[in-house]
Structures are given as C-alpha cells and as structure tokens.
Design a protein around this motif. Structure first.
Motif, mmCIF file in Angstrom:
data_model
loop_
_atom_site.group_PDB
_atom_site.id
_atom_site.type_symbol
_atom_site.label_atom_id
_atom_site.label_comp_id
_atom_site.label_asym_id
_atom_site.label_seq_id
_atom_site.Cartn_x
_atom_site.Cartn_y
_atom_site.Cartn_z
ATOM 1 N N ALA A 105 -2.055 -2.441 5.046
ATOM 2 C CA ALA A 105 -0.874 -2.862 5.794
ATOM 3 C C ALA A 105 0.300 -1.957 5.449
ATOM 4 N N GLY A 106 1.200 -1.775 6.395
ATOM 5 C CA GLY A 106 2.420 -1.020 6.152
ATOM 6 C C GLY A 106 2.274 0.482 6.216
ATOM 7 N N ALA A 107 1.106 0.971 6.626
ATOM 8 C CA ALA A 107 0.931 2.414 6.770
ATOM 9 C C ALA A 107 1.569 2.879 8.076
ATOM 10 N N ILE A 108 2.130 4.056 8.061
ATOM 11 C CA ILE A 108 2.747 4.643 9.250
ATOM 12 C C ILE A 108 1.727 5.537 9.938
ATOM 13 N N VAL A 109 1.525 5.321 11.233
ATOM 14 C CA VAL A 109 0.505 6.057 11.980
ATOM 15 C C VAL A 109 1.143 6.756 13.169
ATOM 16 N N GLY A 141 3.427 8.888 19.779
ATOM 17 C CA GLY A 141 4.049 7.658 19.307
ATOM 18 C C GLY A 141 3.753 7.353 17.854
ATOM 19 N N ARG A 142 4.553 6.451 17.305
ATOM 20 C CA ARG A 142 4.421 6.021 15.910
ATOM 21 C C ARG A 142 4.444 4.503 15.841
ATOM 22 N N GLN A 143 3.528 3.938 15.046
ATOM 23 C CA GLN A 143 3.498 2.505 14.777
ATOM 24 C C GLN A 143 3.165 2.290 13.302
ATOM 25 N N THR A 144 3.467 1.089 12.796
ATOM 26 C CA THR A 144 3.167 0.711 11.419
ATOM 27 C C THR A 144 2.081 -0.354 11.426
ATOM 28 N N ALA A 147 -0.763 -6.721 9.162
ATOM 29 C CA ALA A 147 -1.469 -7.284 8.010
ATOM 30 C C ALA A 147 -2.965 -7.034 8.067
ATOM 31 N N ASN A 148 -3.465 -6.720 9.265
ATOM 32 C CA ASN A 148 -4.883 -6.406 9.433
ATOM 33 C C ASN A 148 -5.159 -4.903 9.415
ATOM 34 N N GLY A 149 -4.142 -4.131 9.041
ATOM 35 C CA GLY A 149 -4.305 -2.680 8.995
ATOM 36 C C GLY A 149 -4.384 -2.032 10.357
ATOM 37 N N LEU A 150 -3.922 -2.722 11.394
ATOM 38 C CA LEU A 150 -4.123 -2.290 12.784
ATOM 39 C C LEU A 150 -2.848 -1.787 13.439
ATOM 40 N N VAL A 151 -2.993 -0.720 14.210
ATOM 41 C CA VAL A 151 -1.963 -0.291 15.157
ATOM 42 C C VAL A 151 -2.606 -0.188 16.533
ATOM 43 N N ILE A 168 -8.050 12.846 19.977
ATOM 44 C CA ILE A 168 -6.713 12.345 19.661
ATOM 45 C C ILE A 168 -6.355 12.802 18.257
ATOM 46 N N HIS A 169 -5.137 13.260 18.074
ATOM 47 C CA HIS A 169 -4.635 13.646 16.756
ATOM 48 C C HIS A 169 -3.991 12.436 16.078
ATOM 49 N N VAL A 170 -4.200 12.310 14.767
ATOM 50 C CA VAL A 170 -3.617 11.204 13.999
ATOM 51 C C VAL A 170 -3.078 11.721 12.671
ATOM 52 N N HIS A 171 -1.863 11.299 12.334
ATOM 53 C CA HIS A 171 -1.278 11.610 11.030
ATOM 54 C C HIS A 171 -0.868 10.285 10.398
ATOM 55 N N ILE A 172 -1.363 10.013 9.197
ATOM 56 C CA ILE A 172 -1.137 8.742 8.525
ATOM 57 C C ILE A 172 -0.320 8.964 7.253
ATOM 58 N N TYR A 173 0.707 8.108 7.059
ATOM 59 C CA TYR A 173 1.565 8.146 5.884
ATOM 60 C C TYR A 173 1.541 6.771 5.212
ATOM 61 N N ASN A 174 1.856 6.738 3.924
ATOM 62 C CA ASN A 174 2.040 5.430 3.297
ATOM 63 C C ASN A 174 3.410 4.884 3.661
#
Length: 251
Positions: A105-109, A141-144, A147-151, A168-174
């Motif tokens: 949860a709370g990861a930036i995608v 686009g960006r989403q966080t 609680a289920n780890g989902l965007v 599709i390109h994806v960049h994930i941050y904490n």
C-alpha cells in the motif's frame, strides 16, 4: 543514455470484472483480419497470462526514449485525454518481495503508453517520432496503491510501432518517492487475443493491422524476460478490455 538502453527503448487495475465502454463507439462489426473474421462482441482469448507467481522482483527494463517528463503533475486515473480507440482498464497490483510478497500500500505508480497510432505524448517532431505531441500529455498518469496494493487507470488500448510489441511502461516508487523499479507490461498475443482483435478494428481507428508487427518473442525488451512481465487481458472490442497484472518490487 547508454547505447544498449537506447536501442532497447527504440526497439521501439479495483475495477475487477467491470468493463468500460469503447471510447470511440462503433455500430458495425470490426473489419476482418487476414486470418479470422471478428466481431465487436468476440471475447478475447487470453493466450498469455500473468505468470509472475514466484516471490521474485519483476524484471527491470529501460524507461525508453519517451518517459514522462513531470509525472507528479499527472496524478489522474483517467489518462485518455483526447485520444480515441478501444476502451481499456488497467489494473496493476504491487507486491513487496521484502515482506513475502504481501501487497504494498502507498506505492506511487506511474504508467505511460502510446496511442492507437503508436505515438507518445510529450515528444515528437524528430526522427524518433515525426508526429509532434510535445505539448500534449495523453496516456500518462500517476496513482497511489490502495490497501490492496492496487491502482487502476482508464485508458484506450495501445497501438504499436516498429520493432516493439504492444506494451505499457511502469515506474514504481515507495511512499517517500524513492524509485523501486522501472519495468514494462507485455500483452498476450496470437489468434483471438486482444492484440489481434483490436488491431483488426478499423472502425475504431486501428488501421495498421498486424502487418510488420513485432511479437514478444522477437521484441528486444521482452524476448529474455516476458514470463514475469506478461499480463492477463480479458473483454471484447465492444465492451472494452481489462488488463490485470502484478508487479513485484523490493519495497
């Protein structure tokens, strides 16, 4: 940018079972492909499927030559903008390999992909992309994660361009903004797949078909790592498609 990384780039989801409408509606059957006759309501055959079931970090990939320039300014779930095409829902779950692959949860995608014609926003007017979309910001686009780890993102089904399979390109941050992984999402292919059905849908503007298409096995990004980057895609041209994918990061 390293030459190898440049060449890899140049070689160049909860909504659950919810479907979304076609962004550009059509009233007649899709055009026939060279090998099969398809209609708007034909359900995609998922000839791939997400296979990253082990608790290992998903393969990292290049961000490519067209990464989002200011992703923090594009916090949105609907990334369609003015693009037309077949409706598409993107559901991505992020899991943490440092916690036995519990959801994160709370990861930036951040995600980005090309339009139905193979063009990216924020770039263009060069030999790498002739169409100039330097002032546009579609299909980014960006989403966080919840609680289920989902965007989840609302988009249109990507097209393709020379030397690359649909992706599709994806960049994930904490949650603190530290980069965890840059990766890409692959699509199932083959007769009856969403890739085949969409690219036969000339009524929705997909005019290239699959002539000259680069398949995953020959794509120089996916050819060595497609197993843990493969998504599941379900739906139809009329109802829209849904992509479901899990990405594992060391969070």
């Amino acid at each position: 940018m390293e030459r190898k990384e440049f060449l890899r780039g140049l070689g160049l989801a909860g909504l659950g079972a919810l479907t979304i409408p076609v962004i550009k509606a059509c009233s007649s059957d899709d055009a026939s492909s060279s090998s099969t006759s398809t209609t708007d309501t034909t359900q995609a055959t998922n000839t791939g499927g997400s296979t990253n079931t082990s608790c290992s970090v998903t393969s990292s990939e290049t961000a490519g030559p067209f990464p989002t320039k200011s992703p923090s300014s594009l916090v949105t779930a609907n990334i369609v903008s003015d693009r037309t095409g077949v409706g598409f829902t993107i559901n991505i779950t992020i899991k943490n390999t440092n916690a036995s692959c519990a959801v994160l949860a709370g990861a930036i995608v951040d995600i980005w992909h090309c339009d139905k014609d193979g063009y990216y926003s924020e770039y263009g007017g060069t030999s790498m992309q002739s169409a100039d979309f330097t002032s546009a910001h579609f299909l980014r686009g960006r989403q966080t994660t919840n609680a289920n780890g989902l965007v989840s993102f609302t988009s249109i089904f990507p097209g393709w361009y020379t030397s690359r399979a649909t992706h599709i390109h994806v960049h994930i941050y904490n949650a603190s903004g530290t980069s965890l992984l840059v990766t890409q999402i692959a699509f199932p292919e083959g007769s009856g797949s969403a890739v085949a059905l969409v690219n036969a849908s000339t009524a929705n503007g997909y005019t290239k078909g699959l002539s000259g298409y680069t398949y995953n096995a020959s794509d120089n990004v996916f050819s060595d790592s497609v197993a843990n980057e493969m998504s599941t895609v379900t739906g139809s041209v009329a109802a829209g498609f849904i992509l479901t994918h899990t990405i594992n990061v060391a969070g």
